[in-house]
Motif scaffolding. Structure first.
Motif, PDB file in Angstrom:
ATOM      1  N   VAL A 288       0.835  -1.198   0.000  1.00  0.00           N
ATOM      2  CA  VAL A 288       0.000   0.000   0.000  1.00  0.00           C
ATOM      3  C   VAL A 288       0.871   1.249   0.000  1.00  0.00           C
ATOM      4  CG1 VAL A 288      -1.887  -1.146   1.203  1.00  0.00           C
ATOM      5  CG2 VAL A 288      -0.206   0.141   2.525  1.00  0.00           C
ATOM      6  N   LEU A 289       0.360   2.281  -0.646  1.00  0.00           N
ATOM      7  CA  LEU A 289       0.890   3.637  -0.509  1.00  0.00           C
ATOM      8  C   LEU A 289      -0.036   4.380   0.429  1.00  0.00           C
ATOM      9  CD1 LEU A 289       2.717   6.070  -1.380  1.00  0.00           C
ATOM     10  CD2 LEU A 289       1.005   6.504  -3.166  1.00  0.00           C
ATOM     11  N   GLU A 290       0.536   5.002   1.450  1.00  0.00           N
ATOM     12  CA  GLU A 290      -0.272   5.722   2.431  1.00  0.00           C
ATOM     13  C   GLU A 290       0.482   6.945   2.906  1.00  0.00           C
ATOM     14  OE1 GLU A 290      -0.829   2.747   5.419  1.00  0.00           O
ATOM     15  OE2 GLU A 290       1.234   2.844   6.128  1.00  0.00           O
ATOM     16  N   SER A 291      -0.219   7.811   3.614  1.00  0.00           N
ATOM     17  CA  SER A 291       0.424   8.970   4.220  1.00  0.00           C
ATOM     18  C   SER A 291       1.425   8.512   5.271  1.00  0.00           C
ATOM     19  CB  SER A 291      -0.622   9.875   4.867  1.00  0.00           C
ATOM     20  OG  SER A 291      -0.005  10.898   5.625  1.00  0.00           O
ATOM     21  N   ALA A 292       2.541   9.226   5.362  1.00  0.00           N
ATOM     22  CA  ALA A 292       3.562   8.887   6.357  1.00  0.00           C
ATOM     23  C   ALA A 292       3.304   9.566   7.694  1.00  0.00           C
ATOM     24  CB  ALA A 292       4.943   9.290   5.844  1.00  0.00           C
ATOM     25  N   LYS A 293       2.243  10.325   7.776  1.00  0.00           N
ATOM     26  CA  LYS A 293       1.939  11.054   9.007  1.00  0.00           C
ATOM     27  C   LYS A 293       1.246  10.143  10.007  1.00  0.00           C
ATOM     28  CE  LYS A 293       3.220  14.798   6.759  1.00  0.00           C
ATOM     29  NZ  LYS A 293       4.523  15.436   6.974  1.00  0.00           N
ATOM     30  N   GLY A 294       1.881   9.889  11.127  1.00  0.00           N
ATOM     31  CA  GLY A 294       1.257   9.157  12.218  1.00  0.00           C
ATOM     32  C   GLY A 294       1.120   7.664  11.949  1.00  0.00           C
TER      33      GLY A 294
ATOM     34  N   ARG B  28      -0.763  17.541  -0.135  1.00  0.00           N
ATOM     35  CA  ARG B  28      -1.817  18.517   0.161  1.00  0.00           C
ATOM     36  C   ARG B  28      -3.112  18.233  -0.598  1.00  0.00           C
ATOM     37  NH1 ARG B  28       1.800  23.730  -1.067  1.00  0.00           N
ATOM     38  NH2 ARG B  28       2.554  22.206  -2.601  1.00  0.00           N
ATOM     39  N   ALA B  29      -2.979  17.824  -1.867  1.00  0.00           N
ATOM     40  CA  ALA B  29      -4.157  17.670  -2.724  1.00  0.00           C
ATOM     41  C   ALA B  29      -4.657  16.233  -2.813  1.00  0.00           C
ATOM     42  CB  ALA B  29      -3.850  18.203  -4.124  1.00  0.00           C
ATOM     43  N   GLY B  30      -3.942  15.278  -2.242  1.00  0.00           N
ATOM     44  CA  GLY B  30      -4.348  13.882  -2.328  1.00  0.00           C
ATOM     45  C   GLY B  30      -3.910  13.249  -3.635  1.00  0.00           C
ATOM     46  N   VAL B  31      -4.657  12.252  -4.112  1.00  0.00           N
ATOM     47  CA  VAL B  31      -4.293  11.518  -5.322  1.00  0.00           C
ATOM     48  C   VAL B  31      -5.185  11.964  -6.469  1.00  0.00           C
ATOM     49  CG1 VAL B  31      -3.940   9.230  -6.327  1.00  0.00           C
ATOM     50  CG2 VAL B  31      -3.673   9.553  -3.868  1.00  0.00           C
ATOM     51  N   ARG B  32      -4.571  12.148  -7.630  1.00  0.00           N
ATOM     52  CA  ARG B  32      -5.326  12.584  -8.810  1.00  0.00           C
ATOM     53  C   ARG B  32      -4.736  11.944 -10.052  1.00  0.00           C
ATOM     54  NH1 ARG B  32      -2.214  16.262 -11.600  1.00  0.00           N
ATOM     55  NH2 ARG B  32      -0.527  17.244 -10.397  1.00  0.00           N
ATOM     56  N   PHE B  33      -5.557  11.869 -11.110  1.00  0.00           N
ATOM     57  CA  PHE B  33      -5.096  11.420 -12.413  1.00  0.00           C
ATOM     58  C   PHE B  33      -4.355  12.539 -13.128  1.00  0.00           C
ATOM     59  CE2 PHE B  33      -8.521   8.167 -12.170  1.00  0.00           C
ATOM     60  CZ  PHE B  33      -7.775   7.056 -12.549  1.00  0.00           C
ATOM     61  N   ASP B  34      -3.591  12.160 -14.154  1.00  0.00           N
ATOM     62  CA  ASP B  34      -3.107  13.172 -15.076  1.00  0.00           C
ATOM     63  C   ASP B  34      -4.287  13.634 -15.932  1.00  0.00           C
ATOM     64  OD1 ASP B  34      -3.552  11.250 -17.022  1.00  0.00           O
ATOM     65  OD2 ASP B  34      -1.440  10.884 -17.435  1.00  0.00           O
ATOM     66  N   GLU B  35      -4.019  14.469 -16.920  1.00  0.00           N
ATOM     67  CA  GLU B  35      -5.109  15.099 -17.676  1.00  0.00           C
ATOM     68  C   GLU B  35      -5.763  14.170 -18.687  1.00  0.00           C
ATOM     69  OE1 GLU B  35      -1.209  15.837 -19.800  1.00  0.00           O
ATOM     70  OE2 GLU B  35      -1.956  15.857 -17.731  1.00  0.00           O
ATOM     71  N   ASN B  36      -5.311  12.913 -18.819  1.00  0.00           N
ATOM     72  CA  ASN B  36      -5.780  12.040 -19.891  1.00  0.00           C
ATOM     73  C   ASN B  36      -6.966  11.163 -19.532  1.00  0.00           C
ATOM     74  OD1 ASN B  36      -3.659  12.776 -21.761  1.00  0.00           O
ATOM     75  ND2 ASN B  36      -2.268  11.595 -20.466  1.00  0.00           N
ATOM     76  N   GLN B  37      -7.284  11.019 -18.274  1.00  0.00           N
ATOM     77  CA  GLN B  37      -8.250  10.000 -17.876  1.00  0.00           C
ATOM     78  C   GLN B  37      -9.648  10.245 -18.427  1.00  0.00           C
ATOM     79  OE1 GLN B  37      -7.572   7.224 -16.645  1.00  0.00           O
ATOM     80  NE2 GLN B  37      -9.534   6.375 -15.961  1.00  0.00           N
TER      81      GLN B  37
END
Length: 333
Positions: A161-167, A301-310
């Motif tokens: 998994v990829l997750e936030s490293a905070k806490g 800050r913005a979370g996870v997003r796609f590039d402009e192609n999706q």
């Protein structure tokens, strides 16, 4: 901005994800099949000047997951700090295939030269982390002291998994299922909602239930927003399993296949969407792409997003293949 750029490659029959870190170095989660099978990833790294690979993870000992890494390890200019391999039954056994022997030999040479640190993993833990994100192995929990492991190494394939490293451990942002079963993934990540689930097993999970069971999994155990399936159009097993795709779609999960599945169109010979070219990476020779390579960004800050192609890709699939399994409308009870 400490953004992780995550590219799910179209490598044909196999899995490969490249993560470009904020400092320009890379992490690989699997590296696809061998060069003979058309894997374009090693040549791309060479053309890019062999950028530093801080970590390369091999989820299990099948060539369609480590073949590309064998080629990268043979390049003298390619810097690879660490390689982490699941210590599964194939690795522990003495009857190695020629491909696995070659892979282990190249790793041993790099380790002996002091160029690469090699780790055999047998328990959960953090694989890589910076101040914002971490990659964590969540399954298998522990193989320490296990003398008898499943001969089917898919069942001890890493789930990462990829997750936030905070806490403390956070909601997973991305899940790599390797070639494992949905049962194991669900047990490791109960009631989680990642942005993307990779796989598992090229859209053909171990166990192969029917659509209602898949739908139950996505509704009650793991509910990703998107699934990315790495599939070889020419592969004879007709991957992915259409029941898996329909089960996800009926649950409101958007599905992207790297190549055009024969279950959708056995005759079409041109790309639906040239996803690999759109982001400047190569595609396998002879590939007929549906999504091709897919890229997302993890931003603290913005979370996870796609590039402009999706959005363009999704529109093309709706227009060209309205009856495809991935376009099933979600069902309600």
């Amino acid at each position: 901005m400490a953004t992780w750029q995550i590219t799910f490659w179209d490598v044909g029959q196999g899995d490969a994800t490249d993560i470009r870190l904020p400092d320009g170095s890379h992490v690989l989660i699997d590296a696809g099949p061998s060069l003979k099978q058309g894997n374009p990833l090693p040549a791309w790294f060479l053309r890019m000047g062999s950028p530093l690979i801080r970590l390369s993870v091999v989820t299990h000992s099948h060539e369609d997951h480590f073949g590309g890494l064998t080629a990268l390890c043979r390049e003298s200019a390619q810097r690879i700090e660490r390689v982490a391999v699941m210590n599964d039954s194939l690795l522990r056994g003495g009857n190695h295939s020629a491909a696995l022997q070659s892979f282990l030999r190249t790793l041993a040479e790099r380790k002996a030269d002091g160029r690469t640190k090699v780790e055999l993993l047998d328990s959960e833990g953090t694989l890589y982390a910076d101040s914002d994100f971490r990659l964590r192995l969540v399954y298998p929990k522990c193989l320490l002291g296990s003398e008898k492991l499943p001969t089917n190494v898919n069942l001890t394939s890493m789930v990462i998994v990829l997750e936030s490293a905070k806490g403390t451990p956070q909601m997973p942002l991305v899940v790599w299922g390797g070639d494992n079963s949905l049962r194991h993934i669900g047990e490791a990540l109960p009631r989680q909602s990642p942005f993307v689930l990779m796989g598992p097993h090229h859209g053909h999970p171990e166990g192969r239930p029917k659509t209602p069971q898949y739908r139950k999994f996505f509704k009650e155990q793991l509910n990703p927003k998107h699934v990315y399936v790495s599939v070889e159009r020419r592969y004879q097993s007709a991957l992915p399993d259409p029941y898996y795709i329909k089960g996800a779609a009926f649950s409101g999960v958007r599905v992207c296949c790297s190549q055009l599945a024969t279950n959708c169109d056995s005759a079409r010979g041109c790309d639906v969407f040239e996803g690999s070219a759109m982001i400047g990476v190569d595609k396998p020779q002879g590939s007929v792409q549906c999504r091709g390579a897919m890229r997302i960004y993890a931003d603290p800050r913005a979370g996870v997003r796609f590039d402009e192609n999706q959005s363009t890709f999704e529109r093309l699939v709706r227009e060209l293949y309205p009856d495809a399994p991935c376009n099933r409308k979600p069902q309600t009870r």
